[in-house]
Design an enzyme around this catalytic site. Structure first.
Site, short mmCIF file in Angstrom:
data_model
loop_
_atom_site.label_atom_id
_atom_site.label_comp_id
_atom_site.label_asym_id
_atom_site.label_seq_id
_atom_site.Cartn_x
_atom_site.Cartn_y
_atom_site.Cartn_z
N HIS A 41 3.07 2.27 -10.65
CA HIS A 41 2.39 2.36 -9.35
C HIS A 41 2.23 3.82 -8.94
CE1 HIS A 41 1.79 0.60 -5.12
NE2 HIS A 41 1.62 1.92 -4.99
N HIS A 55 -0.96 6.76 -7.27
CA HIS A 55 -2.31 6.95 -6.71
C HIS A 55 -2.91 8.21 -7.32
CE1 HIS A 55 -1.86 3.97 -3.31
NE2 HIS A 55 -0.60 4.13 -3.67
N GLN A 83 -7.44 0.84 0.95
CA GLN A 83 -6.45 1.58 1.75
C GLN A 83 -6.57 1.32 3.25
OE1 GLN A 83 -3.74 4.41 1.11
NE2 GLN A 83 -3.56 3.12 2.92
N HIS A 92 -0.23 -3.88 -2.06
CA HIS A 92 0.70 -3.12 -1.22
C HIS A 92 1.13 -4.10 -0.13
CE1 HIS A 92 -0.84 0.51 -3.09
NE2 HIS A 92 -0.07 1.27 -2.35
N GLU A 126 4.70 -2.86 3.55
CA GLU A 126 5.22 -1.49 3.43
C GLU A 126 5.47 -0.96 4.84
OE1 GLU A 126 2.71 1.48 1.65
OE2 GLU A 126 4.38 2.89 1.45
N1 17E Z 1 -1.19 4.27 0.66
C1 17E Z 1 -0.34 3.34 1.17
O1 17E Z 1 -0.80 2.45 1.90
N2 17E Z 1 0.96 3.40 0.91
C2 17E Z 1 1.43 4.35 0.12
N3 17E Z 1 2.74 4.39 -0.12
C3 17E Z 1 0.56 5.32 -0.42
C4 17E Z 1 -0.74 5.24 -0.13
C5 17E Z 1 1.10 6.38 -1.28
FE FE2 Z 2 1.17 2.93 -3.14
#
Ligand code: 17E
Ligand code: FE2
Length: 422
Positions: free
Chosen positions: A55, A57, A150, A208, A211
């Protein structure tokens, strides 16, 4: 008669010679007679299958400080900064930065990389650049691209269409970000849309998910339910799931049973999770990382990612996979004898399962992709944050590193290699 023989390497607790011919591992034996175009003395170093980055980016990498630094250290400031930087992204810019990080990775023995590509851009500039990079580097590193919305799939204008367009253009995996959608309902809808597209285009899922430290963020259960409904479990990955570290145990235990049934994969990103999360806490501050140890104890597949190397979310990093493994040992209390080795597996064999790789591993008749690590075993590799001294891809030596040597008062002190073995 062979192309390459590596002699005296540690593999599976034994000392072996490994012979390579025609891009494949021809033989593994305690002693191989015969000659080769090149012979390398491994000196008792660990011979390991290559590291795997589950994982990262690649589109945002190496932009830290552009146009400004993330001073709050939060995920949300990172997303805002990237949104500003995105305006000036060009194909060449992304290709150059992504390729630079891939070179750093390959030099450190990482030969498989799953990258997310932000598709919340009407022009899909970053995604198209990464598709081009994936083809250009194919001979020396294997790249999978996740179509990652995103700024939201449902909340961003035409978000779902952009994800679908990315899949039509050749993205390998369907992404999502339910906790960032405007409402809980939109988050649930986004997870369902991700699975709908995965079925339509026959692609794996990597979302994702949750988070955040918000204990009410519960999209993981929606992912598990969709995985069970579609039977896609082993092709489904929940990335981050940091809220799992904040759930009440009553809910977490119920969820764990449900996850085992769904049989999905998990990716933790310990370097980034432990720095982005916990930012809104007073003391005591949470660790902000998913329940890696308990997932592992329950037999679920967990692998590790770097997530970011020098970008709006994380200003540090080199791309070497022992760093996230080392951080996991600390942040997830994985210091037990077997647990440290489990963290090594999270950047090798477990990650191969997450990425759905076939034929991964060091075995006679298999592909000759392996690395020599400057340590006698996996446990010690993590302790030392050991360098990779040799990288072999398709039977060719593609990278070599000379280990450093330190002299104290004129005498060699090998603190990198001395210590307790076993
Ligand atoms: N975008 C996101 O939503 N979460 C992350 N940890 C990164 C990018 C790096
Ligand atoms: Fe990420």
């Amino acid at each position: 008669m062979y192309d390459l023989i590596v002699r005296g390497a540690r593999l599976g607790g034994e000392t072996v010679d490994v012979a390579v011919a025609g891009g494949r591992i021809a033989r593994i034996s305690s002693r191989i007679d015969g000659t080769a175009g090149r012979e390398i003395d491994a000196g008792g170093r660990l011979l390991s299958p290559p590291y795997i980055e589950s994982h990262v980016h690649l589109d945002t990498t190496l932009t830290a400080g552009e146009p400004r630094w993330n001073e709050s250290g939060t995920l949300f400031e990172g997303i805002r900064i990237w949104s500003e930087r995105k305006g000036s992204v060009t194909r060449e810019d992304v290709m150059e930065r992504a390729t630079q990080l891939l070179r750093w990775q390959a030099a450190q023995g990482v030969l498989h990389v799953r990258t997310h590509a932000d598709v919340t851009d009407p022009e899909l500039v970053g995604l198209q650049a990464l598709l081009e990079v994936r083809e250009k580097v194919r001979d020396w590193i294997d790249v999978q691209i996740v179509a990652f919305p995103q700024e939201g799939m449902i909340s961003y204008p035409r978000g779902t269409e952009l994800v679908e367009e990315a899949l039509r253009l050749g993205a390998d995996v369907v992404g999502g970000i339910p906790h960032y959608e405007h409402t809980r309902e939109m988050g649930v809808e986004s997870v369902k849309e991700t699975f709908r597209l995965a079925e339509k285009y026959d692609r794996p899922v990597d979302i994702h998910c949750d988070e955040t430290d918000d204990p009410h963020s519960r999209f993981l259960e929606v992912m598990a339910a969709e995985a069970i409904r579609t039977g896609m479990g082993e092709r489904v990955t929940a990335s981050h799931t940091t809220a799992f570290g904040s759930y009440d145990n009553a809910y977490a235990f119920k969820l764990m049973g449900f996850l085992a049934k769904a049989d999905i994969n998990f990716v933790a990103n310990p370097l980034v999770n432990i720095t982005l999360q916990g930012r809104y806490d007073a003391y005591p501050k949470r660790r902000g990382i998913t329940r890696v140890k308990e997932l592992w104890q329950n037999g679920l597949n967990v692998s590790l990612g770097y997530d970011d190397v020098m970008d709006p979310w994380y200003p540090l990093g080199t791309g070497g996979m022992l760093q996230p493994a080392h951080m996991t040992v600390h942040a997830c209390h994985m210091t037990g004898r077997r647990e440290v080795v489990a963290c090594y597996e999270m950047v090798t064999t477990n990650a191969a399962r997450t990425l759905g790789l076939e034929g991964y591993g060091v075995a006679e008749g298999g592909g000759a992709d392996f690395v020599l690590v400057d340590a006698p075993n996996e446990w010690d590799a993590i302790r030392r944050l050991a360098s990779v001294v040799l990288v072999v891809k398709g039977g060719e030596v593609i990278s070599e590193t000379r280990p450093p040597e330190t002299r104290l008062m004129g005498e060699v002190v090998d603190f990198r290699r001395e210590g307790r073995e076993g």
